[in-house]
Design a protein around this motif. Structure first.
Motif, mmCIF file in Angstrom:
data_model
loop_
_atom_site.group_PDB
_atom_site.id
_atom_site.type_symbol
_atom_site.label_atom_id
_atom_site.label_comp_id
_atom_site.label_asym_id
_atom_site.label_seq_id
_atom_site.Cartn_x
_atom_site.Cartn_y
_atom_site.Cartn_z
ATOM 1 N N ASP A 84 55.514 38.701 48.327
ATOM 2 C CA ASP A 84 56.345 38.285 47.199
ATOM 3 C C ASP A 84 57.032 36.957 47.475
ATOM 4 O O ASP A 84 57.177 36.122 46.573
ATOM 5 C CB ASP A 84 57.388 39.365 46.896
ATOM 6 C CG ASP A 84 56.760 40.654 46.397
ATOM 7 O OD1 ASP A 84 55.614 40.586 45.906
ATOM 8 O OD2 ASP A 84 57.405 41.714 46.506
ATOM 9 N N ALA A 85 57.461 36.749 48.718
ATOM 10 C CA ALA A 85 58.145 35.499 49.054
ATOM 11 C C ALA A 85 57.210 34.300 48.926
ATOM 12 O O ALA A 85 57.620 33.222 48.466
ATOM 13 C CB ALA A 85 58.722 35.585 50.468
ATOM 14 N N TYR A 86 55.963 34.465 49.335
ATOM 15 C CA TYR A 86 55.001 33.371 49.254
ATOM 16 C C TYR A 86 54.317 33.281 47.877
ATOM 17 O O TYR A 86 53.529 32.363 47.648
ATOM 18 C CB TYR A 86 53.940 33.519 50.344
ATOM 19 C CG TYR A 86 54.389 33.000 51.695
ATOM 20 C CD1 TYR A 86 54.081 31.707 52.098
ATOM 21 C CD2 TYR A 86 55.128 33.794 52.562
ATOM 22 C CE1 TYR A 86 54.492 31.221 53.333
ATOM 23 C CE2 TYR A 86 55.548 33.323 53.794
ATOM 24 C CZ TYR A 86 55.231 32.039 54.181
ATOM 25 O OH TYR A 86 55.640 31.552 55.406
ATOM 26 N N GLY A 87 54.594 34.213 47.012
ATOM 27 C CA GLY A 87 54.012 34.162 45.664
ATOM 28 C C GLY A 87 52.580 34.638 45.603
ATOM 29 O O GLY A 87 51.817 34.199 44.734
ATOM 30 N N TYR A 88 52.195 35.536 46.529
ATOM 31 C CA TYR A 88 50.833 36.062 46.555
ATOM 32 C C TYR A 88 50.810 37.551 46.205
ATOM 33 O O TYR A 88 49.975 38.303 46.708
ATOM 34 C CB TYR A 88 50.197 35.848 47.931
ATOM 35 C CG TYR A 88 50.025 34.390 48.303
ATOM 36 C CD1 TYR A 88 49.565 33.476 47.373
ATOM 37 C CD2 TYR A 88 50.342 33.934 49.577
ATOM 38 C CE1 TYR A 88 49.408 32.134 47.702
ATOM 39 C CE2 TYR A 88 50.192 32.589 49.919
ATOM 40 C CZ TYR A 88 49.730 31.696 48.974
ATOM 41 O OH TYR A 88 49.578 30.372 49.291
ATOM 42 N N GLY A 89 51.730 37.979 45.371
ATOM 43 C CA GLY A 89 51.732 39.371 44.948
ATOM 44 C C GLY A 89 50.474 39.735 44.180
ATOM 45 O O GLY A 89 49.741 38.871 43.685
ATOM 46 N N PHE A 90 50.215 41.026 44.077
ATOM 47 C CA PHE A 90 48.972 41.506 43.467
ATOM 48 C C PHE A 90 48.859 41.041 42.017
ATOM 49 O O PHE A 90 47.828 40.479 41.610
ATOM 50 C CB PHE A 90 48.921 43.033 43.545
ATOM 51 C CG PHE A 90 47.694 43.626 42.918
ATOM 52 C CD1 PHE A 90 46.536 43.779 43.649
ATOM 53 C CD2 PHE A 90 47.692 44.037 41.588
ATOM 54 C CE1 PHE A 90 45.395 44.315 43.072
ATOM 55 C CE2 PHE A 90 46.562 44.564 40.997
ATOM 56 C CZ PHE A 90 45.415 44.709 41.752
ATOM 57 N N ASN A 91 49.900 41.245 41.236
ATOM 58 C CA ASN A 91 49.822 40.919 39.800
ATOM 59 C C ASN A 91 49.675 39.426 39.564
ATOM 60 O O ASN A 91 48.886 38.994 38.720
ATOM 61 C CB ASN A 91 51.069 41.448 39.086
ATOM 62 C CG ASN A 91 51.119 42.955 39.043
ATOM 63 O OD1 ASN A 91 50.083 43.610 39.033
ATOM 64 N ND2 ASN A 91 52.313 43.517 39.036
ATOM 65 N N LYS A 92 50.426 38.618 40.315
ATOM 66 C CA LYS A 92 50.342 37.179 40.113
ATOM 67 C C LYS A 92 48.983 36.642 40.527
ATOM 68 O O LYS A 92 48.420 35.751 39.878
ATOM 69 C CB LYS A 92 51.448 36.487 40.899
ATOM 70 C CG LYS A 92 51.578 35.017 40.564
ATOM 71 C CD LYS A 92 52.836 34.419 41.153
ATOM 72 C CE LYS A 92 52.984 32.955 40.730
ATOM 73 N NZ LYS A 92 54.207 32.346 41.294
ATOM 74 N N THR A 93 48.431 37.176 41.624
ATOM 75 C CA THR A 93 47.106 36.726 42.061
ATOM 76 C C THR A 93 46.033 37.147 41.071
ATOM 77 O O THR A 93 45.112 36.377 40.768
ATOM 78 C CB THR A 93 46.791 37.304 43.452
ATOM 79 O OG1 THR A 93 47.835 36.938 44.359
ATOM 80 C CG2 THR A 93 45.468 36.763 43.970
ATOM 81 N N LYS A 94 46.159 38.337 40.536
ATOM 82 C CA LYS A 94 45.163 38.820 39.570
ATOM 83 C C LYS A 94 45.194 38.001 38.284
ATOM 84 O O LYS A 94 44.156 37.803 37.634
ATOM 85 C CB LYS A 94 45.419 40.295 39.258
ATOM 86 C CG LYS A 94 44.335 40.932 38.405
ATOM 87 C CD LYS A 94 44.572 42.415 38.256
ATOM 88 C CE LYS A 94 43.486 43.043 37.378
ATOM 89 N NZ LYS A 94 42.155 42.899 37.961
ATOM 90 N N GLU A 95 46.375 37.504 37.898
ATOM 91 C CA GLU A 95 46.464 36.675 36.692
ATOM 92 C C GLU A 95 45.655 35.392 36.823
ATOM 93 O O GLU A 95 45.099 34.892 35.842
ATOM 94 C CB GLU A 95 47.929 36.323 36.408
ATOM 95 C CG GLU A 95 48.755 37.505 35.915
ATOM 96 C CD GLU A 95 50.207 37.134 35.728
ATOM 97 O OE1 GLU A 95 50.544 35.954 35.990
ATOM 98 O OE2 GLU A 95 51.005 38.000 35.343
#
Length: 752
Positions: free
Chosen positions: A150-161
């Motif tokens: 989450d800190a690096y911005g590589y969460g599952f939902n954001k990456t899937k978008e």
């Protein structure tokens, strides 16, 4: 609703319809002005489902349906969570292992980390990546890993978008796209997905191959040895028992060859008959071919097995038996015909070009030919049985030979089955490597279109559509009487004429009729007045009561205009202002600086009309001297009420106005009906004005004095409950009702 009228309304609102989208477009531009540029990297994967460059051990026919199913399954698997998890692992490992070239850096104020935590996360993520397992809440370092993701911005939902996977239509390729703020990040993510998913796919496919290729190869070798032994036993048995083909055997072979040919024709006719029957059925049910296809497929399998068995016998016999070779060739021809007919049947549809009667005719011909061939087959089979009876001496040897042949067939079938499984396993093993990346994603040079223009255009268009919908909606719910068509539909009364809306403040009726070349509005008003005059003249009535359901519908203006247009054809018109609530006619038509004699209420002292029998010496006006009126009224003060106006042939009987009394109360005991009768002899037309029927009873009290009643409706008014009651009253007066005058109609609506 009149579409042309609606279009006119929309055109009148054009500035609103143009201004609102412009405002929306400006607002949308300000909204998307600071959007971040995005970069899209694209990679491609070849599946091998439609085109394969691998060497195939067995011939496998291509099926579009099977390929579509494979693509659907593959895309569903690629869009699952495992692929996204593998990307997040790769991206996080890149930033943690290479801080100087990291794509993203968390804020030092909100994210605190230590070297030990970093090492733990790197080891854990690497282990997850190597094992190709998704992140689970049961993992020991789940919370710590989520913290870093989450800190690096590589969460599952954001990456899937940012990830998009789709098949290129009509090709063998699957496109993998990734969009982010960094071009290098997009390229790495797209390539990482291709690499990791291909690795995952190979692992899954290898696991699913349940049998060892080497083990199946060993079984094939064993079955081949058993088959060779059975063939050698068969050869020894034939040579030891002296089984050779003589003259009778040759004749028998010839008859069998003829029988097989006839059977082939019978099979072909059966297939033709079935195909024609299928096509006839397809005229009513295009999906009725499935059962016939299954039967045809069973025949193909059986015939193929027979070809393989006879071919093995021919090879085992040393490839010298010409009759057996002919049988194999003939059966192969039958197999080809059957497969062609089967393919034809699969695509047969009622659109094959033949009509239903033609198909039925061809089916009857096929039935006749089929019966003929069946008869020939029966005759040949009878000859074969007769010849076999002559060769009955060899039956016992042939029975034993048949038992040996069954063993050979069984061994041959087992060998073929083992070979098929072996080839299938080899194909599956080769298919594990069909996925490969054929196009590597490169960092894009230019950012993707931010769709600002599209957003602004959509905002403008949607606003325009909403405004247009509102305008149309308001017009549809607008129940005002705008045109004669709407008047007839809403009110339901007969329409005597219409008058367009003009500027009454600067209205000069003399100049309008004396001049030509006026504007369209006044010219139309003149034309409509003349039409209304014609309708009045055709009614064969003298005394007209002009009224309206509401106030300010234009009664006064209509009475004055009608009187003037009648005076133009030398008609003497008397206007009796019986609207005691509003004496506008008396005020408009009064001569300047002259005293108008008016009708006053019964409560006032000085009345111009006395009680019945009261006489006053007076002289008749000039217009009365030429009439044929009765001499009994010669000395009456009847004509004292008649006032000339500044318009030729137009006279008026005014009233003082402002009375709260009704006409029945004011005219009570004054023989108003006799007055009307006397005046009717001296004038061509008498026009009376009544107060608004919705508010006062004056009109109902004056109807008995009139020959015809004209009702004025305003085009900008709507029909409400009081209006409906007034309309019902107008319908109830029967033949006295002369029609309606639709006033204040927009000139542009009149031109529709």
């Amino acid at each position: 609703m009149d579409l042309i009228l609606l279009a006119k309304v929309i055109w009148r609102k054009k500035w609103l319809l143009l201004a609102a989208p412009v405002v929306a477009a400006v607002a949308a531009y300000l909204f998307v002005f600071n959007t971040v540029d995005l970069y899209k990297a694209t990679a491609q994967i070849s599946t091998g489902f439609t085109i394969s460059d691998q060497v195939q051990v067995t011939e496998e026919k291509f099926s579009i349906r099977d390929a579509d199913v494979k693509f659907s399954n593959l895309l569903n698997s690629m869009n699952s969570s495992i692929g996204v998890n593998l990307i997040t692992y790769r991206l996080l490992l890149h930033d943690l292992k290479n801080p100087e070239s990291a794509f993203k850096r968390p804020s030092s104020q909100t994210f605190k980390s230590s070297p030990d935590e970093r090492n733990i996360v790197i080891s854990f993520i690497q282990m997850k990546l190597d094992s190709m397992s998704p992140l689970s809440i049961s993992d020991s370092y789940y919370n710590l890993t989520r913290k870093y993701l989450d800190a690096y911005g590589y969460g599952f939902n954001k990456t899937k978008e940012g990830l998009s996977i789709q098949r290129v239509p009509g090709t063998d390729f699957i496109t993998v796209e990734f969009i982010s703020e960094n071009p290098n990040l997009s390229a790495l993510a797209a390539n990482a997905f291709c690499e990791e998913y291909i690795r995952y796919y190979k692992s899954i496919k290898t696991t699913k191959v349940g049998e060892s290729v080497d083990f199946l190869k060993q079984i094939v070798d064993e079955k081949k040895i058993e088959l060779d032994e059975k063939l050698e036993t068969q050869k020894i048995f034939k040579s030891g028992n002296g089984i050779v083909e003589g003259h009778d055997g040759t004749q028998l072979s010839s008859l069998e060859l003829q029988r097989d040919e006839i059977r082939s024709k019978v099979h072909r006719l059966e297939l033709t008959r079935d195909r024609l029957s299928d096509e006839i059925r397809n005229w009513n049910n295009p999906n009725a071919t499935s059962s016939t296809n299954n039967a045809s497929n069973q025949r193909i399998v059986a015939l193929r097995e027979k070809v393989n068995r006879l071919n093995d016998q021919y090879i085992t016999g040393g490839a010298t038996n010409q009759a057996l070779l002919d049988s194999v060739t003939r059966l192969r021809n039958q197999l080809n015909i059957l497969m062609e007919n089967s393919s034809t049947r699969q695509v047969a549809t009622p659109s094959s070009g033949l009509s239903l009667p033609d198909l039925q005719s061809k089916l009857k011909d096929a039935e006749i030919e089929y019966q003929v061939e069946k008869t020939n087959l029966s005759m040949v089979e009878a000859k074969i049985r007769s010849l076999q009876y002559m060769l009955s001496g060899q039956l016992s040897k042939e029975a034993k030979l048949e038992a040996v042949q069954k063993e050979v067939d069984l061994a041959s079938q087992e060998y073929l089955n083992a070979t098929e499984k072996y080839n299938d396993a080899k194909n599956r093993l080769l298919a594990n490597n069909t996925l490969r990346q054929v196009s590597i994603a490169l960092p894009p040079l230019n950012a993707e279109s931010s769709k600002k223009i599209l957003i602004i255009g959509l905002a403008a268009f949607s606003t325009f559509a909403i405004c247009l919908f509102i305008v149309i909606g308001l017009e549809m719910v607008d129940l005002s009487i705008k045109t004669s068509d709407k008047f007839k539909r809403i009110v339901g009364l007969e329409l005597a004429g219409s008058l367009n809306k003009i500027d009454s403040k600067n209205f000069n009726i003399r100049s309008i009729f004396s001049q030509s070349g006026n504007d369209d509005e006044t010219e139309m008003y003149k034309s409509l007045l003349r039409k209304l005059r014609h309708e009045i003249e055709t009614m064969n009535a003298k005394v007209f009561l002009v009224t309206s359901p509401r106030k300010k519908d234009g009664k006064t203006f209509t009475v004055f205009s009608l009187a003037y247009v009648l005076s133009l054809v030398n008609k003497r018109v008397l206007i009796i202002d019986t609207n005691f609530k509003n004496n506008s006619l008396s005020q408009i038509l009064a001569k300047p600086e002259s005293d108008m004699k008016v009708i006053e209420g019964s409560r006032r002292k000085n009345l111009l009309i006395g009680t019945p029998g009261q006489k006053k010496k007076t002289s008749k006006p000039d217009f009365a001297n030429d009439s044929d009126s009765d001499d009994d009224f010669e000395d009456d003060n009847t004509y004292d009420l008649i006032n000339p106006t500044k318009y030729k042939n137009i006279y008026i009987v005014g009233n003082a106005g402002g009375d709260s009394e009704s006409p029945a109360e004011i005219l009570s005991g004054r023989n108003f009906d006799n007055l009307i009768a006397v005046l009717a002899e001296s004038f061509d037309y008498i026009l009376m004005e009544g107060a608004a029927l919705n508010d006062f009873s004056d009109t109902k009290e004056l109807v008995k004095y009139a020959d015809k009643v004209l009702t004025v409706f305003s085009a900008d008014s709507t029909v409400k409950q009081l209006d409906r009651e007034s309309i019902a009253y107008f319908k109830s007066i029967g033949k006295k009702f002369g029609g309606c005058i639709l006033n204040k109609v927009e000139t542009k609506d009149m031109k529709l």
